[in-house]
Every structure is written in C-alpha cells, then in structure tokens.
Design a protein around this motif. Structure first.
Motif, short mmCIF file in Angstrom:
data_model
loop_
_atom_site.label_atom_id
_atom_site.label_comp_id
_atom_site.label_asym_id
_atom_site.label_seq_id
_atom_site.Cartn_x
_atom_site.Cartn_y
_atom_site.Cartn_z
N MET A 235 0.84 -1.21 0.00
CA MET A 235 0.00 0.00 0.00
C MET A 235 0.87 1.26 0.00
N VAL A 236 1.99 1.21 0.68
CA VAL A 236 2.94 2.33 0.65
C VAL A 236 3.45 2.54 -0.77
N TYR A 237 3.84 1.46 -1.42
CA TYR A 237 4.35 1.55 -2.79
C TYR A 237 3.29 2.11 -3.74
N LEU A 238 2.06 1.62 -3.61
CA LEU A 238 0.97 2.11 -4.45
C LEU A 238 0.74 3.60 -4.21
N ARG A 239 0.73 4.00 -2.94
CA ARG A 239 0.54 5.41 -2.62
C ARG A 239 1.65 6.26 -3.22
N ASN A 240 2.88 5.80 -3.12
CA ASN A 240 4.01 6.57 -3.64
C ASN A 240 3.96 6.70 -5.16
N LEU A 241 3.54 5.65 -5.84
CA LEU A 241 3.38 5.74 -7.30
C LEU A 241 2.39 6.85 -7.66
N VAL B 242 -1.64 -3.78 -11.33
CA VAL B 242 -2.16 -2.74 -10.44
C VAL B 242 -3.46 -3.23 -9.79
N ALA B 243 -4.23 -4.04 -10.52
CA ALA B 243 -5.50 -4.54 -10.00
C ALA B 243 -5.32 -5.36 -8.73
N SER B 244 -4.22 -6.11 -8.61
CA SER B 244 -4.01 -6.90 -7.39
C SER B 244 -3.81 -5.97 -6.20
N SER B 245 -3.16 -4.84 -6.41
CA SER B 245 -3.00 -3.86 -5.33
C SER B 245 -4.32 -3.17 -5.03
N LEU B 246 -5.11 -2.92 -6.06
CA LEU B 246 -6.42 -2.31 -5.85
C LEU B 246 -7.34 -3.24 -5.08
N LEU B 247 -7.23 -4.54 -5.31
CA LEU B 247 -8.04 -5.51 -4.58
C LEU B 247 -7.74 -5.41 -3.09
N ARG C 32 1.00 -1.23 -15.94
CA ARG C 32 2.21 -1.24 -15.14
C ARG C 32 2.44 -2.62 -14.51
N GLU C 33 3.69 -3.05 -14.51
CA GLU C 33 4.09 -4.23 -13.75
C GLU C 33 4.55 -3.75 -12.38
N MET C 34 3.85 -4.14 -11.33
CA MET C 34 4.14 -3.67 -9.99
C MET C 34 5.39 -4.35 -9.43
N VAL C 35 6.35 -3.56 -9.01
CA VAL C 35 7.56 -4.10 -8.40
C VAL C 35 7.24 -4.69 -7.03
N ILE C 36 6.33 -4.04 -6.32
CA ILE C 36 5.90 -4.53 -5.00
C ILE C 36 4.40 -4.76 -5.07
N SER C 37 4.01 -6.01 -4.96
CA SER C 37 2.60 -6.38 -5.09
C SER C 37 2.17 -7.11 -3.82
N LEU D 175 -6.41 -2.83 -1.53
CA LEU D 175 -6.82 -1.51 -1.05
C LEU D 175 -8.33 -1.46 -0.82
N MET D 176 -9.11 -1.96 -1.77
CA MET D 176 -10.56 -1.96 -1.61
C MET D 176 -10.97 -2.76 -0.38
N TYR D 177 -10.33 -3.89 -0.20
CA TYR D 177 -10.65 -4.74 0.95
C TYR D 177 -10.38 -4.01 2.26
N LEU D 178 -9.22 -3.38 2.38
CA LEU D 178 -8.87 -2.68 3.62
C LEU D 178 -9.80 -1.51 3.91
N VAL D 179 -10.06 -0.69 2.89
CA VAL D 179 -10.92 0.48 3.11
C VAL D 179 -12.34 0.06 3.45
N GLU D 180 -12.84 -0.98 2.80
CA GLU D 180 -14.19 -1.46 3.11
C GLU D 180 -14.26 -2.00 4.53
N ARG D 181 -13.20 -2.65 5.00
CA ARG D 181 -13.21 -3.17 6.37
C ARG D 181 -13.11 -2.03 7.39
N ILE D 182 -12.49 -0.94 7.00
CA ILE D 182 -12.35 0.21 7.90
C ILE D 182 -13.63 1.03 7.93
N ASP D 183 -14.16 1.33 6.74
CA ASP D 183 -15.29 2.25 6.63
C ASP D 183 -16.60 1.60 6.21
#
Length: 303
Positions: free
Chosen positions: A217-223, A259-264, A233-238, A266-274
C-alpha cells in the motif's frame, strides 16, 4: 551541435525538441492525430517522456527499438488511459490515506494501552532482523524515526522538545511518513499488538504477510503521489492476495503483479475500515472503459 542557448552538446546527449518537432516525430512514426490542440497541450503540460510510457502498448516493438506506431493507432488510444490514470490516482490516494491514518491511530492506541507508550525508540521493541547486506534493520529504522521527530515542526512535538519530556507514541507516529511507519510495523516485536491491529482491518494471516500487504500500500501510494503510470504497469511490489480478499471481491479480475491486485487489497482494507462503498469508486472507474480495465488488470513487459 548547439542547444538553443548556443552551448555545445556532447554527441551522447539527446538534443531537446520543441512541441512542433515532437508532434512531427509522432506523425512520422505513423500516429493518426485526431485533436492536435489537445495533444499539444498534453505534451506541454505533462511531459513527452511521461506520456511516452503510454505509447508502448501501441508501438510495433519498443523493446527492440522499433517505436513506430502500429497501423491505425490514434492519439486518443493513449490519451484516454492517460486521463483515466489521473482520475484513478486521486481515488487511490483517498483510499491509501484512509488506510494509513487508521493504522497509525489504532497502532498508537493499542501499543500505548499494552504499556508501550514510551519504549518505541528502544531497540528491544523490534526484532533483531538483518537485511541482505547483514545490517541490523532496526538500527536504520530508529535513525529514521529520530530524524523525522527532530525535523517535525508540529506544535505538540515542539512542546515536548522544549520541555524535555518524552514524546508518547500517539504523538510520535504522526511525524513518520507512511514508509517509515510501515517498516516500524514490520519489525515491531509485540506480536499481540500487531495481531489485534491487523485483525481490526480484516487481515487474518501471519505477520510477515500482513506487513507485505501494508508495504504494498505504501508503494501504491508513492506511485500515485509521483503521478506514475498505472495502466499496464508491472508492480515491483505487489501485495499477497488473501482468501478473504478474493471472497470479498470474487469477480474482480487481477493478474499477478498487476495494479489490479494492489487495488483488490486496497478496496478490501478500506471497506473493512469504513464500509462506505469505496470499492464502487474503484470498480466504477476502471470498468467504464474495457481497454483501460484490461490495462489495469494485465501488466505488460516492454524491456
């Protein structure tokens, strides 16, 4: 060879090009231009080099130096995913901010109430792990933590600094950037606190896998913070994709290192939070255009 200012340019250096020359270059390479004004504005505002990353999917063989466009390629073919990426990055940054702030707050609360409000700078609070060079990773972490705290100009930090009182964890974590905080979690020795933290956001796995998810998530945010290309994009950190994530979004297509694997994750975490329907913002955007959705789910390898 002279540059526009009149000084000499070594042969190994590429000379700069004007917008006119760039447009002509793209035409010479077979591009069909449908909106020259838009293309010129994009080249001026967004940098040819950045935009060229979107060309690759439409060029004949860029990995081997053939940068000619395939027959029939139009400027809209790459300008559309370029514009879609801008919109997606904004949605991603909103989600990663939610994850980051929640983890900071919950970690500070849980660690403080476990009796660790003031020992976060103690080396014994972290595991004795080493990197590939044999260096103790917690030493670098502690150095970075002290650096960010010393650089902070937050009122509460200045107060603690002025009075000489120790800074509690709930104040200290607010001075750390996301990558430093992520490394803090990965090395933290209190596994009970980590287990409770990760479970609170729906991560039910071992600590190493959990820390890899947060690091991704840090890597995705930084991108996104650096306006990097997401499409194809081929994600270096997935992130590792857990069973819970797949169960939550069974129809969400994601290829490994996409990128979709990182989005999966991210969606999971945000949905569990909010639980506020954040996933709909992601899926609604990327699924609005078939070619764009494919590019988010499938990385391309051009090198």
């Amino acid at each position: 060879m002279l540059n526009p200012g009149g000084s000499s340019i070594p042969d190994a250096m590429k000379p700069s090009k004007t917008i006119d020359q760039l447009v002509m270059l793209m035409c010479d390479r077979g591009l069909t231009i449908t909106d020259e004004e838009r293309l010129r504005r994009t080249l001026y505002d967004c940098n040819y080099y950045r935009l060229s990353g979107y060309f690759r999917a439409f060029q004949k063989d860029p990995a081997h130096g053939d940068n000619d466009f395939r027959p029939g390629v139009k400027d809209t073919d790459f300008l559309t995913p370029y514009t879609m990426d801008e919109r997606l990055r904004s949605v991603i940054l909103k989600g990663t901010a939610r994850v980051e702030l929640t983890l900071r707050s919950r970690f500070a609360y849980l660690s403080a109430n476990a009796g660790h409000a003031y020992d976060y700078l103690d080396p014994d609070s972290y595991v004795d792990a080493r990197n590939r060079s044999g260096l103790v990773m917690r030493d670098g972490l502690l150095d970075r933590m002290r650096k960010w705290m010393n650089m902070s100009n937050e009122v509460c930090i200045r107060h603690y600094r002025r009075t000489g009182r120790p800074v509690p964890i709930w104040a200290a974590v607010e001075t750390f950037p996301f990558d430093t905080f992520s490394r803090m979690l990965s090395l933290y020795a209190d596994t009970d606190t980590l287990k409770e933290l990760y479970r609170s956001v729906g991560i039910r796995t071992n600590h190493r896998t959990a820390s890899e998810i947060i690091h991704a998530m840090v890597y995705l945010r930084n991108l996104c913070s650096h306006h990097s290309r997401l499409w194809h994009r081929e994600m270096v950190i997935s992130p590792p994709v857990t069973r819970d994530m797949r169960t939550a979004f069974p129809m969400f297509e994601h290829e490994e290192k996409s990128v979709a694997s990182s989005l999966l994750a991210l969606m999971y975490l945000v949905e569990r939070i909010d639980g506020n329907g954040y996933s709909g913002e992601i899926t609604g955007l990327i699924e609005s255009t078939t070619d764009y959705s494919y590019g988010i789910s499938h990385p391309l390898h051009w090198e």
